[in-house]
Design a protein around this motif. Structure first.
Motif, PDB file in Angstrom:
ATOM      1  N   ILE A 124       0.820  -1.217   0.000  1.00 40.10           N
ATOM      2  CA  ILE A 124       0.000   0.000   0.000  1.00 40.10           C
ATOM      3  C   ILE A 124       0.853   1.265   0.000  1.00 40.10           C
ATOM      4  CG2 ILE A 124      -1.912  -1.159   1.155  1.00 40.10           C
ATOM      5  CD1 ILE A 124      -1.107   0.174   3.755  1.00 40.10           C
ATOM      6  N   GLY A 125       2.181   1.101  -0.100  1.00 36.24           N
ATOM      7  CA  GLY A 125       3.054   2.256  -0.203  1.00 36.24           C
ATOM      8  C   GLY A 125       3.337   2.962   1.098  1.00 36.24           C
ATOM      9  N   LEU A 126       3.241   2.242   2.227  1.00 40.18           N
ATOM     10  CA  LEU A 126       3.505   2.839   3.532  1.00 40.18           C
ATOM     11  C   LEU A 126       4.930   2.519   3.954  1.00 40.18           C
ATOM     12  CD1 LEU A 126       2.612   4.227   6.182  1.00 40.18           C
ATOM     13  CD2 LEU A 126       1.832   1.975   6.969  1.00 40.18           C
ATOM     14  N   VAL A 127       5.730   3.540   4.165  1.00 35.25           N
ATOM     15  CA  VAL A 127       7.103   3.352   4.631  1.00 35.25           C
ATOM     16  C   VAL A 127       7.072   3.227   6.149  1.00 35.25           C
ATOM     17  CG1 VAL A 127       9.415   4.327   4.745  1.00 35.25           C
ATOM     18  CG2 VAL A 127       8.015   4.664   2.693  1.00 35.25           C
ATOM     19  N   CYS A 128       7.402   2.032   6.660  1.00 29.93           N
ATOM     20  CA  CYS A 128       7.280   1.825   8.107  1.00 29.93           C
ATOM     21  C   CYS A 128       8.564   1.299   8.741  1.00 29.93           C
ATOM     22  CB  CYS A 128       6.129   0.858   8.388  1.00 29.93           C
ATOM     23  SG  CYS A 128       6.391  -0.817   7.756  1.00 29.93           S
ATOM     24  N   GLN A 129       9.658   1.279   7.984  1.00 21.97           N
ATOM     25  CA  GLN A 129      10.891   0.719   8.527  1.00 21.97           C
ATOM     26  C   GLN A 129      11.408   1.476   9.738  1.00 21.97           C
ATOM     27  OE1 GLN A 129      10.154   0.948   5.394  1.00 21.97           O
ATOM     28  NE2 GLN A 129      10.664  -0.971   4.354  1.00 21.97           N
ATOM     29  N   THR A 130      11.082   2.768   9.832  1.00 16.01           N
ATOM     30  CA  THR A 130      11.567   3.571  10.959  1.00 16.01           C
ATOM     31  C   THR A 130      10.550   3.665  12.091  1.00 16.01           C
ATOM     32  OG1 THR A 130      10.747   5.617   9.937  1.00 16.01           O
ATOM     33  CG2 THR A 130      13.006   4.956   9.417  1.00 16.01           C
ATOM     34  N   LEU A 131       9.374   3.037  11.928  1.00  9.99           N
ATOM     35  CA  LEU A 131       8.340   3.110  12.953  1.00  9.99           C
ATOM     36  C   LEU A 131       8.482   1.964  13.945  1.00  9.99           C
ATOM     37  CD1 LEU A 131       5.144   3.831  10.783  1.00  9.99           C
ATOM     38  CD2 LEU A 131       6.672   5.472  11.891  1.00  9.99           C
ATOM     39  N   PRO A 132       8.166   2.190  15.227  1.00 10.00           N
ATOM     40  CA  PRO A 132       8.088   1.070  16.168  1.00 10.00           C
ATOM     41  C   PRO A 132       6.921   0.158  15.776  1.00 10.00           C
ATOM     42  CG  PRO A 132       7.293   3.094  17.192  1.00 10.00           C
ATOM     43  CD  PRO A 132       7.876   3.487  15.870  1.00 10.00           C
ATOM     44  N   LEU A 133       7.166  -1.162  15.801  1.00  9.11           N
ATOM     45  CA  LEU A 133       6.180  -2.147  15.375  1.00  9.11           C
ATOM     46  C   LEU A 133       5.930  -3.155  16.475  1.00  9.11           C
ATOM     47  CD1 LEU A 133       7.730  -2.987  11.860  1.00  9.11           C
ATOM     48  CD2 LEU A 133       6.103  -1.157  12.395  1.00  9.11           C
ATOM     49  N   ALA A 134       4.720  -3.698  16.515  1.00 13.10           N
ATOM     50  CA  ALA A 134       4.399  -4.815  17.412  1.00 13.10           C
ATOM     51  C   ALA A 134       3.359  -5.672  16.702  1.00 13.10           C
ATOM     52  CB  ALA A 134       3.861  -4.322  18.750  1.00 13.10           C
ATOM     53  N   THR A 135       3.551  -6.988  16.757  1.00  9.28           N
ATOM     54  CA  THR A 135       2.675  -7.893  16.020  1.00  9.28           C
ATOM     55  C   THR A 135       2.258  -9.076  16.890  1.00  9.28           C
ATOM     56  OG1 THR A 135       4.402  -9.378  15.168  1.00  9.28           O
ATOM     57  CG2 THR A 135       4.009  -7.331  13.949  1.00  9.28           C
ATOM     58  N   GLY A 136       1.479  -9.964  16.283  1.00 11.16           N
ATOM     59  CA  GLY A 136       1.066 -11.182  16.970  1.00 11.16           C
ATOM     60  C   GLY A 136       2.202 -12.106  17.319  1.00 11.16           C
ATOM     61  N   GLU A 137       3.371 -11.860  16.769  1.00 11.64           N
ATOM     62  CA  GLU A 137       4.547 -12.632  17.144  1.00 11.64           C
ATOM     63  C   GLU A 137       5.127 -12.167  18.476  1.00 11.64           C
ATOM     64  OE1 GLU A 137       6.526 -13.941  12.918  1.00 11.64           O
ATOM     65  OE2 GLU A 137       6.765 -11.846  13.534  1.00 11.64           O
TER      66      GLU A 137
END
Length: 214
Positions: A124-137
């Protein structure tokens, strides 16, 4: 300081027929049974999807394998149908603007895996490499994912935020309450909390935000 978190699957890249087809294929691979693709309307609870398909509770290994195969088949769906990927481009624009706002950290969560999150974000063209992430993992529940996000931001950026906002579908409302976050549906956030640029300056269109941040 403010933390603003977006759920990828219910706010930015809504669950679609491609998710259903990918999940049906993953269930077939891992559980050796079938689930109808059109019954997969949300991705916030892989354990429930597994139970509906198999009538038994999944093991931790089952869920790991299901996540992996789901990511594999979703990648194939994106290659087959690149022009029908649903995206909320209004919110994507908000994320891009918020990343430049003083005293604000933008985070991204998903009940799926990091691989699926990055796949969808790229599509979808969202640059998220620099954002803090949290997932089901990172956690086995939606509140756990949000608490992981908060802990990760505190460790990485070294501050305690005064408020936390979550922009996500209804499935996340209870989790937001448990994590002491303000919950906004995507449509409500766009309607009453959008960020705009006028004459090169950031402005806010609602009282959800404070001009004192600038």
């Amino acid at each position: 300081m403010k933390l603003v978190v977006f759920d990828l699957d219910t706010a930015l890249c809504q669950t679609s027929a491609m998710d259903g087809l990918a999940m049906a294929s993953a269930i077939k691979d891992v559980a050796k049974c079938r689930i109808e693709p059109e019954t997969v309307r949300e991705l916030h609870d892989f354990a429930s999807i597994w139970y509906r398909a198999t009538q038994r509770f999944p093991s931790a290994r089952d869920l790991v394998d299901l996540q992996e195969r789901f990511g594999f088949h979703l990648r194939r769906q994106f290659l087959i149908r690149p022009s029908v990927i649903p995206a909320n481009y209004g919110l994507i624009e908000q994320i891009n603007l918020l990343q430049h706002q003083k005293n604000t950290i933008v985070g991204l969560v998903s009940a799926t895996s990091a691989a699926v999150m990055l796949l969808k974000a790229h599509a979808i063209g969202l640059v998220c490499q620099t954002l803090p992430l949290a997932t089901g993992e990172d956690a086995d529940s939606l509140p756990g994912i949000l608490l992981t996000m908060q802990a990760r931001v505190r460790r990485s950026f070294g501050f305690n935020f005064e408020s936390c906002d979550l922009i996500a579908g209804l499935a996340w409302r209870g989790a937001a309450t448990a994590a002491q976050m303000n919950h906004y549906l995507p449509v409500d956030y766009l309607a009453s909390g959008s960020v705009q640029i006028r004459d090169g300056q950031f402005t806010r269109s609602s009282k959800l935000f404070s001009f004192a941040d600038y």
